[in-house]
Design an enzyme around this catalytic site. Structure first.
Site, mmCIF file in Angstrom:
data_model
loop_
_atom_site.group_PDB
_atom_site.id
_atom_site.type_symbol
_atom_site.label_atom_id
_atom_site.label_comp_id
_atom_site.label_asym_id
_atom_site.label_seq_id
_atom_site.Cartn_x
_atom_site.Cartn_y
_atom_site.Cartn_z
ATOM 1 N N LEU A 1 0.834 -1.200 0.000
ATOM 2 C CA LEU A 1 0.000 0.000 0.000
ATOM 3 C C LEU A 1 0.874 1.256 0.000
ATOM 4 O O LEU A 1 0.914 2.011 0.966
ATOM 5 C CB LEU A 1 -0.937 0.015 1.205
ATOM 6 C CG LEU A 1 -2.107 1.004 1.106
ATOM 7 C CD1 LEU A 1 -3.105 0.536 0.051
ATOM 8 C CD2 LEU A 1 -2.819 1.180 2.440
ATOM 9 N N GLY A 2 1.581 1.465 -1.125
ATOM 10 C CA GLY A 2 2.289 2.716 -1.332
ATOM 11 C C GLY A 2 1.356 3.722 -1.971
ATOM 12 O O GLY A 2 0.126 3.604 -1.883
ATOM 13 N N ILE B 1 0.722 4.264 -5.142
ATOM 14 C CA ILE B 1 -0.118 3.658 -6.182
ATOM 15 C C ILE B 1 -1.221 2.832 -5.541
ATOM 16 O O ILE B 1 -2.393 2.911 -5.937
ATOM 17 C CB ILE B 1 0.725 2.810 -7.143
ATOM 18 C CG1 ILE B 1 1.632 3.702 -7.992
ATOM 19 C CG2 ILE B 1 -0.166 1.960 -8.055
ATOM 20 C CD1 ILE B 1 2.608 2.951 -8.865
ATOM 21 N N SER C 1 1.377 -4.540 3.975
ATOM 22 C CA SER C 1 2.671 -3.896 3.761
ATOM 23 C C SER C 1 3.585 -4.374 4.875
ATOM 24 O O SER C 1 3.162 -5.144 5.751
ATOM 25 C CB SER C 1 2.539 -2.368 3.783
ATOM 26 O OG SER C 1 1.790 -1.916 2.666
ATOM 27 N N ARG C 2 4.833 -3.914 4.858
ATOM 28 C CA ARG C 2 5.774 -4.359 5.883
ATOM 29 C C ARG C 2 5.278 -4.028 7.288
ATOM 30 O O ARG C 2 5.560 -4.753 8.241
ATOM 31 C CB ARG C 2 7.154 -3.734 5.645
ATOM 32 C CG ARG C 2 7.905 -4.373 4.486
ATOM 33 C CD ARG C 2 9.194 -3.652 4.191
ATOM 34 N NE ARG C 2 8.945 -2.316 3.672
ATOM 35 C CZ ARG C 2 9.893 -1.464 3.305
ATOM 36 N NH1 ARG C 2 11.172 -1.818 3.422
ATOM 37 N NH2 ARG C 2 9.600 -0.271 2.819
ATOM 38 N N ILE D 1 0.289 -5.168 -11.452
ATOM 39 C CA ILE D 1 0.758 -3.969 -12.159
ATOM 40 C C ILE D 1 2.079 -3.486 -11.556
ATOM 41 O O ILE D 1 2.479 -2.339 -11.770
ATOM 42 C CB ILE D 1 -0.299 -2.831 -12.124
ATOM 43 C CG1 ILE D 1 -0.905 -2.639 -10.731
ATOM 44 C CG2 ILE D 1 -1.416 -3.127 -13.131
ATOM 45 C CD1 ILE D 1 -0.077 -1.915 -9.751
ATOM 46 N N ARG E 1 5.753 -5.604 -10.589
ATOM 47 C CA ARG E 1 6.873 -6.211 -11.302
ATOM 48 C C ARG E 1 6.603 -7.702 -11.423
ATOM 49 O O ARG E 1 6.071 -8.325 -10.501
ATOM 50 C CB ARG E 1 8.197 -5.984 -10.551
ATOM 51 C CG ARG E 1 8.732 -4.560 -10.631
ATOM 52 C CD ARG E 1 9.198 -4.223 -12.041
ATOM 53 N NE ARG E 1 9.861 -2.922 -12.120
ATOM 54 C CZ ARG E 1 9.246 -1.789 -12.437
ATOM 55 N NH1 ARG E 1 7.939 -1.786 -12.690
ATOM 56 N NH2 ARG E 1 9.935 -0.655 -12.511
ATOM 57 N N ASP F 1 0.016 -6.980 -16.231
ATOM 58 C CA ASP F 1 0.692 -5.971 -17.035
ATOM 59 C C ASP F 1 2.190 -6.237 -17.067
ATOM 60 O O ASP F 1 2.899 -5.687 -17.911
ATOM 61 C CB ASP F 1 0.437 -4.567 -16.464
ATOM 62 C CG ASP F 1 1.056 -3.473 -17.322
ATOM 63 O OD1 ASP F 1 0.754 -3.443 -18.532
ATOM 64 O OD2 ASP F 1 1.839 -2.665 -16.798
ATOM 65 N N GLU G 1 9.968 -10.684 -18.855
ATOM 66 C CA GLU G 1 9.422 -9.966 -20.010
ATOM 67 C C GLU G 1 10.543 -9.328 -20.835
ATOM 68 O O GLU G 1 11.598 -8.989 -20.285
ATOM 69 C CB GLU G 1 8.442 -8.877 -19.541
ATOM 70 C CG GLU G 1 9.069 -7.811 -18.652
ATOM 71 C CD GLU G 1 8.049 -6.841 -18.066
ATOM 72 O OE1 GLU G 1 8.239 -5.628 -18.291
ATOM 73 O OE2 GLU G 1 7.100 -7.279 -17.384
ATOM 74 N N HIS H 1 3.264 -4.246 -20.175
ATOM 75 C CA HIS H 1 3.936 -3.316 -19.258
ATOM 76 C C HIS H 1 3.670 -1.868 -19.680
ATOM 77 O O HIS H 1 4.605 -1.074 -19.886
ATOM 78 C CB HIS H 1 5.433 -3.594 -19.197
ATOM 79 C CG HIS H 1 6.079 -3.078 -17.944
ATOM 80 N ND1 HIS H 1 7.215 -3.621 -17.410
ATOM 81 C CD2 HIS H 1 5.742 -2.060 -17.100
ATOM 82 C CE1 HIS H 1 7.556 -2.978 -16.312
ATOM 83 N NE2 HIS H 1 6.668 -2.009 -16.107
#
Length: 312
Positions: free
Chosen positions: A148-149, A151, A171-172, A227, A229, A253, A258, A276
């Site tokens: 949950l950054g 984005i 998250s961490r 979305i 990596r 994505d 890739e 991507h």
């Protein structure tokens, strides 16, 4: 006098022209890797991204290198230790494409849930009646966000306010004033979720974070959206899960390795792909290139760069 800038990622002509107008002599090595050997001794700056990166070997071949700029937030394949050892400044572009990536995540979620890609293909084959199958909606469902950054927060806002989805996240550590419920592990989050969106950074710390246990917890009615990596999702575990119906489907994505996509993943009818492009809206790319240019100009003007990456 123009400053030699090595560009190792694909950019549209108008963006290259913007960099050139900003005072840089461009050497574009996207389809000409041997160019690096030719111009390497003179290059003072490099433009790359997180996926392409810049290795220690490449850095060693650029004796005059002063600054590396990564387009976008990611920088996982830039050798920060090698850059630090040489005193090379490294920057990235956090935040500039957040809205575009969040929009794309919502689009992928709706597309895989409603079977849009599969239905379109069926209609084009003349299978109108056969393609009129009932598909789940996303409104009111449980959305788990892995990472949950900024984005992830924008995805949560769109999903919660726009579609009345319940929001959970891992998250961490818990985030103050965060949207939704905190779960202590990816497995616990996946078990709760109807949809699991991967929005973590890449790199060694998150490699294979979505493994067989997480996918099994997501379950036969759960959908995965990535979305972030490709490295965050264990590809073999994902192929096995979709092939045997242990999850309902996946919308990707990004894919590990890739642009090569495993043939066994490509043939799965309950998996859809985009190449991507989540952050590649015209607005986002322009802002990303401009931030890189601002960082380059700041460095060569003797000012602090705007978005430095903390180096080891």
């Amino acid at each position: 006098m123009s400053l030699p800038l090595l560009v190792v990622i694909a950019l549209d002509p108008e963006h290259l022209a913007r960099l050139e107008a900003g005072g840089f002599e461009l050497h574009v090595a996207v389809n000409n890797p041997k160019l690096i050997e030719t111009v390497g001794p003179e290059v003072r700056a490099v433009l790359t991204n997180g996926s392409t990166g810049l290795s220690a070997e490449q850095i060693a071949g650029l004796p005059k290198l002063e600054v590396i700029c990564a387009l976008g937030a990611g920088y996982e394949n830039i050798d920060l230790a090698a850059a630090a050892a040489r005193g090379v400044v490294v920057t990235n572009g956090p935040g500039v494409n957040n809205a575009s990536v969040a929009d794309h995540a919502m689009m992928l979620m709706m597309a895989i849930a409603r079977g849009v890609v599969q239905a379109d293909a069926a209609v084009r084959r003349g299978e109108w009646a056969q393609s009129r199958q009932m598909r789940p909606s996303i409104s009111g469902k449980k959305l788990g966000i892995l990472g949950l950054g900024s984005i992830g927060e924008q995805i949560a806002q769109r999903a919660g306010l726009g579609f009345g989805m319940e929001i959970g996240y891992h998250s961490r550590k818990p985030r103050e004033a965060a949207s939704g419920l905190y779960f202590p592990s990816p497995v616990a989050l996946a078990q709760w979720s109807d949809f699991l969106v991967v929005a973590t950074p890449g790199g060694a710390a998150t490699a294979g974070l979505v493994d067989a246990a997480v996918l099994d917890a997501l379950g036969v009615e759960g959908f995965l959206v990535n979305i972030a990596r490709g490295s965050v999702v264990n590809t073999d575990a994902l192929i096995d899960a979709v092939e045997h119906g242990r999850i309902a489907g996946a919308a990707l994505d990004v894919v590990e390795g890739e642009p090569t996509v495993p043939s066994s993943l490509l043939k799965q009818r309950n998996v859809i792909f985009t190449p991507h492009i989540a952050g590649r809206s015209p607005e986002a790319v322009l802002a990303t290139v401009q931030l890189a240019l601002d960082n380059l100009q700041a460095h060569f003007d003797g000012r602090p760069v705007l978005t430095p990456i903390k180096q080891p």
